[in-house]
Motif scaffolding. Structure first.
Motif, mmCIF file in Angstrom:
data_model
loop_
_atom_site.group_PDB
_atom_site.id
_atom_site.type_symbol
_atom_site.label_atom_id
_atom_site.label_comp_id
_atom_site.label_asym_id
_atom_site.label_seq_id
_atom_site.Cartn_x
_atom_site.Cartn_y
_atom_site.Cartn_z
ATOM 1 N N ARG A 399 1.012 -1.117 0.175
ATOM 2 C CA ARG A 399 0.011 0.156 0.149
ATOM 3 C C ARG A 399 0.957 1.106 0.200
ATOM 4 N N ARG A 419 -5.685 -1.750 -4.166
ATOM 5 C CA ARG A 419 -5.648 -1.159 -2.923
ATOM 6 C C ARG A 419 -6.795 -1.892 -1.986
ATOM 7 N N THR A 423 -6.526 -4.239 1.526
ATOM 8 C CA THR A 423 -6.873 -3.437 2.777
ATOM 9 C C THR A 423 -7.842 -4.484 3.615
#
Length: 954
Positions: A399, A419, A423
């Motif tokens: 990230r 992304r 997460t």
């Protein structure tokens, strides 16, 4: 290998025989199969695509997504191959030191499933053979059948280095896997623990999310009453109602959850319910995961059999009760249902709940069920002791790198998807209960647990058995430990994605830090892949690289395994549906290659790309196994073949090298136009290839080659190439200029087309240049852009000239003139530049329109001309007049125009009526309505044009 040198300069006399032989070598019709197999063999046998890491040139590298060794070529492979090969062939032409590295994946579950089916047919199980004999059988299968897809990829003309072909189970990749496992374990990133996994009862193994296929299934939703343990609540309620699609799992329930903001149940949180059939008290807990608006707002919680429930269980410290064995049957925790298959238990539990008064209702319910892609049965979320990778520290590093656009996604929108995957990521289960694959490099000290492996057996992680024993003796010798130490290697194999995650660097020689390929070509330049494996493969490669390639002081640009990630879409079928095995709507690329050739298929697929990342649709007739889309590309190949044959018959036995560059002072108008277009297309194509605008590049080259070179320039120079008997010195000089320009245009066109149609362009380039068989177009330099030839005004005016000729031809057709009949042509324009081009092109216009005379007038001069019957047409700022009085039967022409008007009016009435009908306008598919409106506009325009022409006749 290094770039081959360009052919040495040759004299005209030496070149002429070679070019003549090349002309004879091109048959009348193009044979894709023979041409493609010949060049594939020539490239490979010469090592054309086997680069030297020490050779000069900026490095450019791609490691291809490794197809499963069990696979056969499907349209997704063909599309991915066409895109990758277009990119790498262009970079090679740009002078870079290019490595395109191929390989295959060992496909643990797929291969083991195939072999176990074979054994079952023979009345055996793998346990009957033993691990060593089973693996021997697996390697024998791989040697015999595992190369199918490699041969199929070769048929596409993949310019990969087959000498460097890798296999995820080869010695080098296996060593990399062992080293990676050990280093990750040493970093505290690999651990062994109990966790919820996707379990396939059919294959007896944990499976990854990518090996799970969601299927829509017609099932039921059962509603049950769970009674309050303390009797009626203050409001009189005696139970809560829950619903489930898997009643057999209720035996493992350890809570019922409600939303903390749901006022209906606020007073009940903390109280207990009595689990039906079992009698176990279970708490009512409040958890934000519960959707208060769905169903009753109450959710049964089975932490050992559902991933969401597992998370709730972790938050509320609920016990984990497993009621199912790994073969899909109910275990001892299921009580009276022990031994039943899970689906038999489902029916038995429902019957028992109904008999005891806990069944409220049953609803038909269509829902998505996860199936094992290999085992073809529904997977079960099961608690299991497995090996895991701790992913959050790895994801955090990725990230952070993405903040610096490492890697760069094309299109950029996919970076958000990447992304999101990184997460709130779950730990990755990497162990599989399989024999075919990378055996986990961990050794259990079984002498500590009675000679068997249990969940509590201590272990050591090592690079080999000798290191394992040394570690074990250091930890467990002496004292109360059982002696002698007995070690047993973990029987499980690693998830296939573990080795695939190392692919960009294991294939280049890692963990050998001094490997020449690794030093030269890592990080790789671009990864080309589909959006559906951004997490399963792309993210795992970046995470593994972050852990293993991140040296002291390294930036993300140094360790990230690829600079760019080019995400392509899917190839959809003729009805714009996603192709899948279950839908049975796949299109076999090999059938299309057999019918049209690999180059035609490649060009068709790339040309359909409207923008990076967009899905494409492939036209296909299943009755005849034909595709109009691919056939159009094959027709384009034929067009290029025919224009090259025309050139060879008209270049006088010369080649581009012997003809040399044309003298700029000797160029005719058409020469200057085509050379300007050539320079512009060169620049645009290089920019498009370099920025992954591959679809735009193919469309631009198609238009330039077919419309501008073949349809216009070749037609314009035919009279100059054949000046007749006893030509003047001026005519011979002009003939040579036309030959020089034609040779130059085709020579550079073949280079620009090569990344898209490699076999055809190689064949035609050899025919044109007379190059030796050891010299390849694939290794030539990209042509320099001739900036001096660029002329914006000329290109614009020449486009108007082309349109003017089209208008004249259309007017001749309307007048019904015979092909041999000559008529005067009059152009009227107030634009000086256009008038100059038309005047300069008088001879060309005369030749292409059978004009008796050609006049170019300004509006004032045209007004002064005597009145005459003429057909008129307009193109932009140009009016075209075709005087026809005395040349055609005017009454017959009036009759034809009146018929055209009547036909158009009838069509207008019908189309307008359809659009005025609310049943059509409101209910027809939008694309049908749009097409109807377009047809109406076209009919109205044709009617108006015919009326004007009729009026002009008086």
């Amino acid at each position: 290998m290094a770039r081959l040198p360009a052919p040495a300069p040759v004299t005209e006399a030496a070149t002429a025989p070679a070019a003549a032989e090349a002309a004879d070598a091109l048959p009348k019709t193009y044979d894709p199969a023979g041409t493609e197999s010949r060049w594939q063999q020539a490239w490979e046998s010469s090592g054309a695509f086997h680069p030297d890491p020490a050779a000069p040139g900026e490095p450019f590298s791609v490691v291809i997504p490794p197809p499963n060794v069990t696979g056969s070529l499907h349209m997704g492979h063909a599309f991915n191959t066409a895109l990758i090969d277009t990119i790498v062939r262009f970079q090679r032409l740009r002078g870079k030191n290019v490595l395109c590295l191929p390989g295959t994946d060992h496909a643990s579950i797929a291969v083991q499933t195939i072999l176990e089916k074979q054994l079952k047919a023979e009345g055996q199980r793998k346990e009957d053979l033993g691990r060593a004999a089973f693996l021997e059988k697996a390697w024998a299968w791989k040697a015999q059948s595992g190369g199918t897809i490699v041969g199929q990829l070769r048929r596409l003309g993949y310019s990969v280095d087959w000498q460097r072909e890798r296999f995820t189970l080869d010695a080098g990749c296996s060593a990399a896997v062992v080293e990676a496992f050990n280093r990750l374990h040493e970093q505290g990133l690999i651990y062994r623990g109990e966790y919820l996994v996707n379990w396939c009862p059919a294959s007896g193994s944990a499976v990854s999310d990518l090996e799970v296929e969601m299927k829509e299934v017609d099932g039921h939703l059962w509603h049950f009453r769970y009674p309050l343990s303390g009797g009626a609540a203050a409001d009189g309620r005696t139970h809560l109602e829950v619903a489930t699609t898997r009643p057999e799992t209720l035996l493992g329930d350890t809570a019922v959850a409600v939303n903390p903001k749901d006022p209906r149940y606020a007073a009940l949180v903390g109280q207990t319910l009595t689990l039906p059939l079992v009698g176990r008290p279970i708490p009512i807990v409040a958890d934000d995961h519960v959707d208060a608006d769905f169903g009753t707002g109450c959710v049964k919680v089975t932490p050992a059999h559902d991933p969401n429930d597992f998370a709730i269980g972790q938050r509320h410290n609920l016990p984990l009760i497993t009621v199912m064995a790994k073969d899909g049957s109910m275990n001892e925790a299921a009580g009276r249902f022990q031994g039943l298959d899970r689906f038999e238990a489902r029916q038995a539990v429902v019957a028992a709940m109904e008999a005891e008064g806990f069944l409220v209702k049953v609803e038909d319910y269509r829902h998505s069920v996860p199936f094992s892609d290999r085992g073809k049965v529904p997977v079960e979320p099961l608690l299991s002791t497995q090996w895991f990778v701790k992913t959050e520290p790895l994801a955090a590093r990725c990230r952070e790198a993405l903040e610096h656009a490492d890697p760069r996604f094309v299109p950029e929108r996919w970076s958000k998807v990447y992304r999101d995957w990184l997460t709130d990521i779950r730990d990755w289960c990497i162990s599989r209960q399989l024999w075919w694959g990378h055996r986990i490099p961990a050794w259990f000290v079984v002498s500590e647990t009675g000679g068997v492996i249990t969940d509590t057996t201590p272990y050591v992680v090592a690079r080999d058995a000798a290191e394992a024993r040394a570690k074990a003796e250091a930890q467990f010798s002496g004292g109360t430990h059982a002696q002698p130490l007995v070690l047993e290697q973990d029987p499980d194999a690693l998830d296939t994605w573990f080795s695939s995650g190392l692919w960009p660097f294991s294939t280049l020689g890692w963990p050998d830090a001094d490997a020449a390929d690794l030093a030269r070509w890592y990080p790789t330049s671009v990864l080309v892949t589909g959006f559906d494996i951004i997490f399963f493969w792309v993210a795992r490669m970046t995470m593994m690289a972050g852990a293993l390639m991140h040296g002291p002081g390294a930036t993300s640009a140094n360790w990230m395994p690829f600079q760019d990630v080019y995400i392509h879409g899917l190839v959809r079928d003729e009805n714009n549906r996603k192709m899948s095995k279950s839908a049975g709507n796949g299109i076999d690329p090999l059938l299309l290659i057999d019918r049209y050739g690999a180059d035609a298929l490649r060009f068709a697929l790339v040309r359909e790309v409207a923008g990076a990342g967009q899905d494409i649709r492939l036209d296909y007739d299943r009755k005849s196994d034909t595709s109009a889309t691919v056939e159009a590309s094959r027709n384009f190949a034929n067009k290029l073949w025919n224009v090259t044959r025309f050139a060879l018959m008209n270049l006088g036995g010369e080649t581009p090298a012997s003809l040399g560059e044309p003298d700029s002072t000797a160029l005719q108008l058409a020469d200057r136009w085509i050379l300007s277009r050539l320079a512009r297309v060169n620049r645009e194509t290089a920019e498009r290839y370099g920025s992954y605008g591959l679809g735009e590049a193919s469309k631009g080259l198609y238009e330039f080659a077919w419309n501008e070179v073949c349809d216009w320039y070749v037609e314009l120079i035919k009279r100059r190439l054949n000046p007749g008997e006893n030509p003047s010195p001026e005519a011979l000089a002009d003939q040579r200029t036309a030959r020089q320009v034609l040779a130059k245009v085709l020579n550079e066109l073949f280079v620009m087309l090569h990344p898209l149609m490699p076999h055809l362009s190689e064949e035609l380039w050899h025919g044109l240049t007379g190059a030796s068989e050891e010299t390849f177009l694939a290794l030539q330099p990209w042509p320099l852009v001739d900036v001096a030839s660029l002329d914006d005004d000329l290109e614009a005016s020449f486009s108007d000239l082309i349109e003017a000729i089209r208008v004249v031809r259309n007017l001749r057709a309307v007048a019904g003139l015979k092909p041999s009949q000559s008529v005067p042509v009059r152009f009227v324009t107030g634009r000086g530049a256009l008038a100059a081009v038309l005047s300069a092109a008088t001879a060309d216009i005369t030749a292409l329109t059978r004009a008796e005379t050609v006049e170019v007038l300004d509006p004032a001069a045209a007004e002064a001309q005597p009145a005459t019957k003429a057909l008129a047409g307009v193109s932009g700022e140009l009016q075209v007049l075709l005087p026809i009085e005395g040349l055609v039967d005017l009454e017959a022409l009036r009759g034809r125009l009146e018929k055209d008007i009547a036909k158009a009016d009838k069509e207008i009435k019908g189309l307008a009526g359809r659009l005025a009908n609310p049943n059509f306008a409101d209910k027809a598919p939008p694309e049908v309505v749009v097409e109807c409106k377009a047809n109406l506009a076209e009919a109205e325009a044709q009617a108006a044009l015919a009326r004007k022409r009729l009026a002009d006749l008086g």
